[in-house]
Every structure is written in C-alpha cells, then in structure tokens.
Design a protein around this motif. Sequence first.
Motif, mmCIF file in Angstrom:
data_model
loop_
_atom_site.group_PDB
_atom_site.id
_atom_site.type_symbol
_atom_site.label_atom_id
_atom_site.label_comp_id
_atom_site.label_asym_id
_atom_site.label_seq_id
_atom_site.Cartn_x
_atom_site.Cartn_y
_atom_site.Cartn_z
ATOM 1 N N LEU A 423 0.866 -1.055 -0.169
ATOM 2 C CA LEU A 423 0.124 0.056 -0.015
ATOM 3 C C LEU A 423 0.991 1.288 -0.029
ATOM 4 C CD1 LEU A 423 -2.748 1.540 0.172
ATOM 5 C CD2 LEU A 423 -2.377 1.112 2.854
ATOM 6 N N TRP A 424 2.138 1.339 0.628
ATOM 7 C CA TRP A 424 2.857 2.210 0.924
ATOM 8 C C TRP A 424 3.435 2.622 -0.586
ATOM 9 C CZ3 TRP A 424 8.316 1.648 0.270
ATOM 10 C CH2 TRP A 424 8.870 2.987 0.602
ATOM 11 N N ILE A 425 3.874 1.461 -1.188
ATOM 12 C CA ILE A 425 4.666 1.747 -2.523
ATOM 13 C C ILE A 425 3.349 2.414 -3.689
ATOM 14 C CG2 ILE A 425 4.205 -0.555 -3.522
ATOM 15 C CD1 ILE A 425 7.250 1.880 -3.625
ATOM 16 N N ALA A 426 2.299 1.821 -3.448
ATOM 17 C CA ALA A 426 1.206 2.550 -4.279
ATOM 18 C C ALA A 426 0.986 3.854 -4.068
ATOM 19 C CB ALA A 426 0.015 1.761 -3.978
ATOM 20 N N ILE A 427 1.070 4.310 -2.611
ATOM 21 C CA ILE A 427 1.119 5.650 -2.445
ATOM 22 C C ILE A 427 2.166 6.362 -3.060
ATOM 23 C CG2 ILE A 427 1.008 7.409 -0.545
ATOM 24 C CD1 ILE A 427 -0.252 5.360 1.415
ATOM 25 N N ILE A 428 3.373 5.864 -2.874
ATOM 26 C CA ILE A 428 4.665 6.389 -3.550
ATOM 27 C C ILE A 428 4.224 6.524 -5.493
ATOM 28 C CG2 ILE A 428 6.784 6.231 -4.399
ATOM 29 C CD1 ILE A 428 6.606 7.032 -1.145
ATOM 30 N N TRP A 429 4.008 5.525 -5.830
ATOM 31 C CA TRP A 429 3.434 5.532 -7.196
ATOM 32 C C TRP A 429 2.368 6.459 -7.770
ATOM 33 C CZ3 TRP A 429 4.939 4.251 -11.871
ATOM 34 C CH2 TRP A 429 4.031 4.118 -13.095
ATOM 35 N N ARG A 430 1.571 6.539 -6.734
ATOM 36 C CA ARG A 430 0.516 7.614 -7.421
ATOM 37 C C ARG A 430 0.742 9.006 -7.031
ATOM 38 N NH1 ARG A 430 -3.954 10.138 -4.378
ATOM 39 N NH2 ARG A 430 -5.949 10.324 -5.555
ATOM 40 N N GLY A 431 1.806 9.092 -6.036
ATOM 41 C CA GLY A 431 2.177 10.793 -6.103
ATOM 42 C C GLY A 431 3.240 11.030 -7.088
ATOM 43 N N MET A 432 4.030 10.030 -7.687
ATOM 44 C CA MET A 432 5.121 10.267 -8.629
ATOM 45 C C MET A 432 4.810 9.755 -10.207
ATOM 46 S SD MET A 432 8.348 8.932 -6.486
ATOM 47 C CE MET A 432 9.412 9.404 -7.767
ATOM 48 N N ARG A 433 3.676 9.474 -10.308
ATOM 49 C CA ARG A 433 3.557 8.924 -11.721
ATOM 50 C C ARG A 433 3.505 10.022 -12.640
ATOM 51 N NH1 ARG A 433 -2.980 6.912 -11.468
ATOM 52 N NH2 ARG A 433 -3.839 8.658 -10.604
ATOM 53 N N ALA A 434 3.005 11.289 -12.479
ATOM 54 C CA ALA A 434 3.129 12.033 -13.414
ATOM 55 C C ALA A 434 4.503 12.596 -13.516
ATOM 56 C CB ALA A 434 2.261 13.541 -12.812
ATOM 57 N N ARG A 435 5.477 12.540 -12.668
ATOM 58 C CA ARG A 435 6.855 13.121 -12.827
ATOM 59 C C ARG A 435 7.587 11.876 -13.737
ATOM 60 N NH1 ARG A 435 11.219 15.556 -10.487
ATOM 61 N NH2 ARG A 435 12.808 15.330 -11.895
ATOM 62 N N LEU A 436 7.057 10.507 -13.331
ATOM 63 C CA LEU A 436 7.590 9.278 -13.886
ATOM 64 C C LEU A 436 7.625 9.140 -15.528
ATOM 65 C CD1 LEU A 436 7.075 6.524 -11.303
ATOM 66 C CD2 LEU A 436 9.374 8.003 -11.806
ATOM 67 N N ARG A 437 6.268 9.787 -16.065
ATOM 68 C CA ARG A 437 6.094 9.676 -17.307
ATOM 69 C C ARG A 437 7.324 10.470 -18.000
ATOM 70 N NH1 ARG A 437 0.744 11.763 -16.295
ATOM 71 N NH2 ARG A 437 -0.724 10.158 -15.656
ATOM 72 N N GLY A 438 7.655 9.719 -19.106
ATOM 73 C CA GLY A 438 8.934 10.514 -19.939
ATOM 74 C C GLY A 438 10.162 10.502 -19.224
ATOM 75 N N GLU A 439 10.220 9.999 -18.171
ATOM 76 C CA GLU A 439 11.729 10.150 -17.273
ATOM 77 C C GLU A 439 12.225 8.826 -17.372
ATOM 78 O OE1 GLU A 439 14.315 12.016 -15.409
ATOM 79 O OE2 GLU A 439 12.581 12.881 -14.677
ATOM 80 N N SER A 440 13.679 8.937 -17.748
ATOM 81 C CA SER A 440 14.524 7.830 -17.981
ATOM 82 C C SER A 440 14.416 7.049 -16.873
ATOM 83 C CB SER A 440 16.027 8.359 -18.526
ATOM 84 O OG SER A 440 16.744 7.157 -18.347
ATOM 85 N N LYS A 441 14.630 5.774 -17.181
ATOM 86 C CA LYS A 441 14.210 4.620 -15.906
ATOM 87 C C LYS A 441 15.646 4.606 -15.331
ATOM 88 C CE LYS A 441 10.271 2.842 -17.045
ATOM 89 N NZ LYS A 441 9.994 3.431 -18.255
ATOM 90 N N LEU A 442 16.814 5.365 -15.780
ATOM 91 C CA LEU A 442 17.847 5.290 -14.873
ATOM 92 C C LEU A 442 18.376 6.668 -14.317
ATOM 93 C CD1 LEU A 442 20.420 4.100 -17.593
ATOM 94 C CD2 LEU A 442 19.340 2.786 -15.991
#
Length: 779
Positions: A423-442
């Motif tokens: 659940l915690w990592i889902a909260i982290i994902w929900r908060g960051m997903r806009a930033r993660l779009r288009g961001e390099s995996k590295l």
Amino acid sequence: MATKPAQSPASNGATAQPLIGKGWAQGVALVLIFGFLVLGILAYRAYTASMPMPDKVVSQSGQVLFTKDDITHGQELFQARGLMEYGSVLGHGAYLGPDRTAEYLRMATEDVAGQYRAEGVSEPHDRVVAEFRTNRYNPDTKTLVFTDKQTRAFDNIQRHYASFFGEDSTKYGLLPRLITDKAEIHDLTSFFAWTAWASAAQRPGHVYSYTNNWPSEPRVDNGPTASVIVFSALSLIALLGGIGIMFAVYGRWSQQVGWHGEQATTLSFREPGEVGLTPAQRATVWFFAIVSVLFLAQTLVGAAAEHYRADLSNFFGLDLARVLPYNLARTWHVQLALFWTAAAFLAGGIFLVPFIARREPKRQSWLAYGLLGAVALVVFGSLITEALSIYGMIPEGSLFSQQWEYLDLPRLWQILLIVGLFLWIAIIWRGMRARLRGESKLNMPWMFFFAGLAIPVFYAVGLLASSKTHFSVADFWRFWVVHLWVEDFLELFTTVMVAYIFVLLGVVRERIALGVIFLDIILYSAGGVIGTMHHLYFSGTPVEHMALGAFFSAAEVIPLTFLTVEAWAFLQLGSRQQSGDAKPFPHRWAVMFLVAVGFWNFLGAGIFGFLINLPVVSYYQIGTALTANHGHAAMMGVYGMLAVGLAMFAFRYIIPAEKWPEKLARLSFWGMNIGLAWMVFATLLPLGVMQLYHSVNEGYFEARSLGYITRPGNSVLEWLRMPGDLILILGGVLPFIWIAWTAVRNFRSGSVAQELPEHPLYTETTPAAEAESAAPAKE
C-alpha cells in the motif's frame, strides 16, 4: 512557478535521456544477476543437503522415541513460547539462556559417559565419541537409530527440561510453570536432541558433522574444521585486497565518484516558513510522532531486558518476570526496533514525494492516514498476540503464535505488514506517476521508486520461513530479511533518500547523486548478496554456504571504508553552499544525524561486523555479547540515526522557525550518540571479548551458561551500562519526543500546497562565475 498537471513531462522536470551512462546499469545488472544466481544454487543446496530430519528416531530395540512431527511441534513450541528470545538453537536466538543444542549435547555426553563409568570403563572418552560421531541415519528409510545409552540419556534429559520449564518461580527470568505438559516437554526435547545429533554425527563422506563441527565440544572431538581456518584466512585476503583495489580506483577517479562536484551557482535556502507543505506531508508528522513513542517504548523494554543480565531475580524489589519475563521484553525490544525505524522510512518516503513530483494528487493524505492506521494495527496487534503466545494463551503453530527471531510477529501480522508495505509503494507511485512519465528509467525518480518497491518485495521472502519449516531452510530465508533486506535493499533505499534530499536542497547535482547510488548498489551487492550466508555457517547447511558467506561478507567492509573516506565531503555538502542572502542552512542536525550514520556504519556494521563474521571467530562467539555489540551499533547507529535524521528533516519544515527547539535538537543528537557509544564501549564490547576468551579457553557451553553470565565481574559490567542507557533515554529520546510533540501541535501551521515550485527548498542566486567577475578587483 507552479507546475500544472496538463503540462508536458519536460516542463515537469522530467528528463527523457539518462543522466548517467548505461555502463552503470550494466554493472549493477551483472552484480545482481551473479549474486542471485549463486544464492539460487545455495537455496537448492539448503533444501537438498542440509542436516536431515528423520521421519522417526528409534532405539536399538526398535522403540520409537520421537518422530518428525514431534521435532516440528517442538520447534513450534520453541518459537511460540518465546524461547528463541531467551536462549538459542544452533547459535541463533537470544543470549541470556543457554544454547539448547550445546546444552543437550553436553548433558547427553555426560550422561552416556556416566553410564560407561557405571559399567567399569574408567576412561570412556573414546567410546562416547564413537557413540555420538557415528552416523546411524538411514536415508532410504529416513530412520535414525539412537543407541541404548543415548536413549537412556534422552529420557533423563526430558526430566531435566520438565524441571527447568516447569519451575514454579521466576528465578530463570521466565514465567512460572511456563511449560508443564509432558507431551510438550517430550516434543521440545526432541527438537533439541535432533539439533544436537546433527552437531556431532559425521556428515556422510566427510570427517566433520552436519554443522561443521559446531559447537566446540571436546567430549565428542568437535573442534574447528580445516574449512573454518582456511576460509577465515581467505576472508582476510579478500578484505585487504578489496580495500587496496578500492583505494587505487578512488585515487584514479576520486573526482568522478562520491560526493563531489562544484556547483555552478550559489543558493538561498528557503526557510521553514517559506516552504509550503502538502496535506500528505503534514500527515507524516503523525507517523514521526508515533515513531518517537515507539522508540521510547523500545528503549524502556530494552533496559528491562538488560536488567535481567545485571540482576536476574530482582528488578529493584519487584518480581518483574511475572508480568514482563525476559523473553517477552526481548521480543518487544527487537520488534519495536524494526517497527519504529521502518515506519520512519515509510514516512520519509511520503514526505519526499511531493518535493520530487512537485505536485500532489487529490486525497493523497487520506491514503497516508489509512496507511498510518494499518501500521498501528500491525504494530499493536502483533505486540499483543506475541505476549499472549508467550503466556501460552495462543496455540503454537497458529496464525497468531510467535514466529522466528527477528520475524517474531505472528504470521497474520506478517502478511498484513506486507500488504501495508505494498500500500505504501502504491502511495509513492500515485504521487510520482506524473513525474515518471517520460523520465528515463535510470534517473533519480525511477531509482527512488524501484528502491522503494524492493522493500515489500524482499520482505515478503520471509514468508517462506514458516514455523513448520526445516530449521536450516528457515534460517536461509529468515536471513534474507535479517541481512539481505536490511543491509542491502533497505540500505539502497536509505542511500537514495539521502541523495535525493541533497538534490532537492540543491547542494549536489542529480548526475552526481546517481553516481553515488549506482556505486553504492554495486559495492554493497557485490559482497552483501552472497555475504548473507555468513549467518549460516553452523545451521546445518553444507560447507559451501560457509565458504562463500565468509569470502563475500569480508567484501562488505569495503564500501563502508569508501563511505568513511567520503565522510568529510559528505559533511561539507550543506556548509560549503554560501547562501546568496545570508540565510542559514536549515538542516544542521538532520545532516549531523546522517553523518552519525556514516560513523556507526563503519564502526558497527563494518569493524564489529567483520570481527564476528570470520568463521574461526564466529565458531566460538556466535550468540555471545559480541553479536549483541554488532547488532546494537549497526541497528541503532545506522538505521536508528537515519530514522531520527529523516524526522528532523521533516520537523524542520513543519515547526515554525521561531518555535524550532535548536537546543533540544542538539541535546537529542549528542544524547543518542554518547549513550550508544557508552553502551557499546563500556559494556557490550568488553563483555563480548571476555565471553569470547572464556569460550575459547573453557568451552562454548560454559561461556553461554547462566553461571558464567551472572558472575559478579560480568554483573558489574552490566550495571555500568545504566549511565549510557539513561543518557540515551533521558538526553536523546525524550528531547526527540518533545520535538515531535511540538511538530504535532503545529502541523497545521504554514501554507498548504498542492503544487510546488521548480525548486521547492531553495532558490538559485547569482552564478558563481558572475559573482567573481562582478567583485571589485583587489589592490
């Protein structure tokens, strides 16, 4: 300018191109693939070549003494009644009571020798050795045969344990009449007898026992094997060679690795009142407040557990064991240490996400409060059921009964904790997903997410160690959590969080921080993954677990040496930035706690860890005060200090500047560090060295006995720990609680933000080059 959700990834700070070369990722992949491939092979060997558990144990006349089910039930009782948090088996467990493997082996050999003397044999040593070292296990029928003399010894030892666990007093630090049922005593004795048999019976095709001749016991000719000596020497060579290579590489590329790199601009740090916080960030103040309370509770029950070693039968005039026996105090002490540090990391992750993403989804705070409730349910639910299990009110082997040491929380709560972590990592994902779009995996945002995801994934591996699992196999998976999860993947997440804090503060560039993270993964994983096996030297696993565990665990000291070399650059990260408008750096004490992490990492995890990881040292000291010395210095010194540092970082923005208790922050820092140092150097280290000497000189059984532990000289050293405990609790923890209470009272102060500026914690002022050219020429 606030970032809008509809804007492109580039405008949200996302970088499609990696900021670091792909060679770093390839290096990490190679190290991890190699490490887990070897662990996979060792897992197969643990299942197929560990000490065998017979279907039945019979006497020479064919009478069934005990069965596989009896051994398993005895193991369940050993856990459920908290006996693994009182003494140990095969060296693993708590350190007040004896090691039951060594104890049963001693009592059985003495009993058999006495039977031979009664028959007129004046020197029965050789016959006793033949009785116990001869392997009478038939792998085809899965039947183990005890000689008539071993059978008689088994019956007599049952009576000993019936007397010990049925004692109607608290003189051993246990509940009165803890176990009185004859069938339960029989099964518990069967479990001890099985481990003792494996410790003496020769492994087929070899001249040593299933446990590599552990424990040291001259009555069965148990002594260090050639492998113990040789792999200890090779470990030293690996350490010295690795450190030499590390310094050579560091000397060549010192400006390309580590906390280096001059910044192109000077900074003006935003003061606490200038930084708007999101609702989810404000919710974390309640996490940190609970963390402070759990921290206090952990130190108090730890002090109670320590008192048993100083005075076993009297707690300042109270019979404490009737309410809080030693095994319950130590269970809670160990569990709370894991709970409050882990909860601080969860809160730290939630607090940093809005700064990283520069926006927060609606109702994110609701999820944070839901997670807080789930964490509280697991914490208090597990503590209550652990107590009920030790009191015998919960049946052994159930979802609510106590489990293995360090994984003490009952099965149900263990499962719910894993659900909470996801659940915690889902909260982290929900908060960051806009930033993660288009961001390099590295790049840093993905590294933050991947490091967080590893926490629930690798903790879940602990479910493979159920209360019914074969001891050697359970130890294999248990130490995935105790070592691999804590010392590799939790270490990775902490490195990412610390690096991201300095990126957010603008004192290092993201590219430099990524270099530190990737280097950290390579260095820690190179030794840490396979080095997990140093816990399994004598757990009944084949010798390759000791060989590889010793060699690679020595390499774990190398990255800690590197961090020590880098400590000065790390310390200067905040102070070397001259703020353009003379605003002070706001995180002096958060950074000081992070510096303390580096110090204790090298001392507690590095020096004290390597001291006990050499096979020849571990052979004599496993389960002694030197193990506790390493555990306290590494756990509190590294993860405890880091947890408090994260809390101080968050509190600095939550508490208004004019109300910030600077003196209490200073007092808390020095109180915790001085108290921990006192605990280590005044008590645990000298006790451990003395106990190791006694183990080598007199015998392991003698060094682990209550008679030795309660000697007057040892008791004096145990009492000498009290000043350190008082300094840590009164001078370190209580000020921290007051700071947390101050934050709770002010958690609604300041502006509330849903979106944050590009640089939420600082502003860039005049570039350094321009400032230099604009300065008047010196005459």
